[in-house]
Design a protein around this motif. Structure first.
Motif, PDB file in Angstrom:
ATOM      1  N   PHE A 103       0.851  -1.181   0.000  1.00 15.38           N
ATOM      2  CA  PHE A 103       0.000   0.000   0.000  1.00 15.38           C
ATOM      3  C   PHE A 103       0.889   1.233   0.000  1.00 15.38           C
ATOM      4  CE2 PHE A 103      -2.691  -3.186   2.031  1.00 15.38           C
ATOM      5  CZ  PHE A 103      -3.923  -2.964   1.449  1.00 15.38           C
ATOM      6  N   ASN A 104       0.379   2.316  -0.549  1.00 17.44           N
ATOM      7  CA  ASN A 104       1.066   3.596  -0.427  1.00 17.44           C
ATOM      8  C   ASN A 104       0.718   4.215   0.912  1.00 17.44           C
ATOM      9  OD1 ASN A 104       2.386   3.739  -2.963  1.00 17.44           O
ATOM     10  ND2 ASN A 104       0.458   4.294  -3.947  1.00 17.44           N
ATOM     11  N   THR A 105       1.718   4.650   1.664  1.00 22.89           N
ATOM     12  CA  THR A 105       1.429   5.351   2.906  1.00 22.89           C
ATOM     13  C   THR A 105       0.936   6.752   2.576  1.00 22.89           C
ATOM     14  OG1 THR A 105       3.718   6.129   3.059  1.00 22.89           O
ATOM     15  CG2 THR A 105       3.165   4.095   4.229  1.00 22.89           C
ATOM     16  N   ALA A 106       0.053   7.271   3.412  1.00 20.47           N
ATOM     17  CA  ALA A 106      -0.441   8.628   3.215  1.00 20.47           C
ATOM     18  C   ALA A 106       0.707   9.609   3.417  1.00 20.47           C
ATOM     19  CB  ALA A 106      -1.569   8.915   4.194  1.00 20.47           C
ATOM     20  N   SER A 107       0.761  10.624   2.590  1.00 18.38           N
ATOM     21  CA  SER A 107       1.830  11.615   2.718  1.00 18.38           C
ATOM     22  C   SER A 107       1.593  12.492   3.945  1.00 18.38           C
ATOM     23  CB  SER A 107       1.888  12.490   1.469  1.00 18.38           C
ATOM     24  OG  SER A 107       0.737  13.317   1.387  1.00 18.38           O
ATOM     25  N   ILE A 108       2.650  13.125   4.413  1.00 19.35           N
ATOM     26  CA  ILE A 108       2.530  14.018   5.561  1.00 19.35           C
ATOM     27  C   ILE A 108       1.581  15.171   5.235  1.00 19.35           C
ATOM     28  CG2 ILE A 108       3.793  15.632   7.049  1.00 19.35           C
ATOM     29  CD1 ILE A 108       6.223  13.795   6.805  1.00 19.35           C
ATOM     30  N   GLY A 109       1.641  15.654   3.997  1.00 21.61           N
ATOM     31  CA  GLY A 109       0.755  16.733   3.583  1.00 21.61           C
ATOM     32  C   GLY A 109      -0.713  16.335   3.656  1.00 21.61           C
ATOM     33  N   GLU A 110      -1.023  15.115   3.218  1.00 24.70           N
ATOM     34  CA  GLU A 110      -2.402  14.621   3.267  1.00 24.70           C
ATOM     35  C   GLU A 110      -2.880  14.518   4.711  1.00 24.70           C
ATOM     36  OE1 GLU A 110      -2.987  11.687  -0.568  1.00 24.70           O
ATOM     37  OE2 GLU A 110      -1.686  11.003   1.066  1.00 24.70           O
ATOM     38  N   ARG A 111      -2.006  14.049   5.580  1.00 28.80           N
ATOM     39  CA  ARG A 111      -2.394  13.878   6.979  1.00 28.80           C
ATOM     40  C   ARG A 111      -2.601  15.224   7.661  1.00 28.80           C
ATOM     41  NH1 ARG A 111       1.161   9.132   9.655  1.00 28.80           N
ATOM     42  NH2 ARG A 111      -0.266   9.635  11.340  1.00 28.80           N
ATOM     43  N   ILE A 112      -1.758  16.201   7.332  1.00 28.51           N
ATOM     44  CA  ILE A 112      -1.919  17.535   7.910  1.00 28.51           C
ATOM     45  C   ILE A 112      -3.219  18.163   7.414  1.00 28.51           C
ATOM     46  CG2 ILE A 112      -0.993  19.881   7.938  1.00 28.51           C
ATOM     47  CD1 ILE A 112       1.811  18.679   7.954  1.00 28.51           C
ATOM     48  N   LEU A 113      -3.507  17.994   6.132  1.00 30.66           N
ATOM     49  CA  LEU A 113      -4.738  18.561   5.573  1.00 30.66           C
ATOM     50  C   LEU A 113      -5.971  17.903   6.195  1.00 30.66           C
ATOM     51  CD1 LEU A 113      -6.047  20.505   3.647  1.00 30.66           C
ATOM     52  CD2 LEU A 113      -5.769  18.830   1.798  1.00 30.66           C
ATOM     53  N   ALA A 114      -5.914  16.581   6.387  1.00 31.85           N
ATOM     54  CA  ALA A 114      -7.027  15.880   7.035  1.00 31.85           C
ATOM     55  C   ALA A 114      -7.204  16.393   8.462  1.00 31.85           C
ATOM     56  CB  ALA A 114      -6.766  14.370   7.045  1.00 31.85           C
ATOM     57  N   PHE A 115      -6.085  16.647   9.151  1.00 27.51           N
ATOM     58  CA  PHE A 115      -6.135  17.180  10.515  1.00 27.51           C
ATOM     59  C   PHE A 115      -6.787  18.563  10.527  1.00 27.51           C
ATOM     60  CE2 PHE A 115      -4.165  19.874  13.781  1.00 27.51           C
ATOM     61  CZ  PHE A 115      -4.502  19.174  14.935  1.00 27.51           C
ATOM     62  N   ILE A 116      -6.451  19.398   9.546  1.00 25.23           N
ATOM     63  CA  ILE A 116      -7.025  20.740   9.475  1.00 25.23           C
ATOM     64  C   ILE A 116      -8.530  20.674   9.226  1.00 25.23           C
ATOM     65  CG2 ILE A 116      -7.072  22.872   8.105  1.00 25.23           C
ATOM     66  CD1 ILE A 116      -4.060  22.517   7.684  1.00 25.23           C
TER      67      ILE A 116
END
Length: 250
Positions: free
Chosen positions: A16-29
């Motif tokens: 699987f592709n791990t979620a990028s840090i950018g995606e995780r930060i955006l989801a957090f926002i």
């Protein structure tokens, strides 16, 4: 974005592709905005509609603090509750098409989500999130401390682009299911079964097919006459039956 190989109970690795840090930060926002909207709407109703100010001003400081804590409980447990109910996703993660999974291939449990939630105190809320950010940068699978402690990682679901990558099967209108017991399986179970089965078919790995068939029979407590249905036919029917009863496209 890196690859994570999840080892299933059949000792087969699925990438699987791990979620990028950018995606995780955006989801957090996004989740932060949802929680902020809850607070704004709640207190607007309390102060504008119910004249909450006159009530709260009559309390001492400790009582006021207790009232505010109680009113804001939903935002504190938002992540824990949503990930538990939505199989590893918050609304932010769902919009970004990422989710929490166990690295060992099993479905994450409430205890895993609880561990991740508890470590948010260190990862997210201490030092303005620096600890969690550094942990994601240096860890092998972009994991914060909560993910490392719980054996979980956040993966991207965006690479699932067609029906062969999902548990969805094309069923005829007159399809008749054989095994109602399949509803005991989870979406993650069936996804793992189908992905392993498709890989085994490509390389004609009969051993993996046999192990999958045996494992499914053990879980569902089924006894199948091998003279009436081959192992491949059995696995195909299980996948189709699950789709028939749930109709889920994952």
């Amino acid at each position: 974005m890196s690859l994570i190989a999840i080892n299933t109970s059949q000792n087969v690795n699925i990438n699987f592709n791990t979620a990028s840090i950018g995606e995780r930060i955006l989801a957090f926002i996004i989740d932060l905005l949802i929680k902020g909207a809850y607070v704004l709407i709640l207190f607007w109703i309390l102060f504008k509609v119910f004249n909450f100010a006159s009530y709260i001003n009559g309390l001492d400081n400790w009582s006021q603090m207790a009232v505010y804590i109680i009113l804001t409980v939903p935002i504190h447990i938002y992540t824990l509750v949503s990930e538990s109910l939505m199989e590893g996703q918050t609304f932010g993660k769902k919009l970004l098409k990422i989710k929490v999974v166990k690295i060992d291939g099993f479905q994450a449990s409430f205890g895993d989500y609880l561990m991740r939630w508890f470590f948010r105190l260190i990862d997210v809320f201490s030092n303005s999130g620096v600890v969690g950010l550094v942990s994601m940068i240096v860890s092998k699978h972009n994991q914060r401390l909560g993910g490392i402690a719980s054996g979980t990682a956040v993966i991207s679901l965006k690479n699932r682009v067609n029906i062969s990558h999902t548990i969805l099967e094309n069923l005829k209108e007159d399809y008749i299911p054989l095994f109602p017991q399949v509803i005991a399986l989870t979406d993650n179970d069936v996804r793992i079964i189908k992905e392993n089965y498709q890989k085994a078919l490509k390389i004609d790995d009969r051993q993996v097919v046999s192990k999958l068939s045996t494992k499914i029979k053990e879980i569902l407590k089924l006894e199948i006459d091998p003279t009436k249905m081959t192992e491949r036919q059995f696995i195909n029917v299980v996948i189709k039956d699950y789709n028939f009863y749930t109709g889920k496209d994952l």
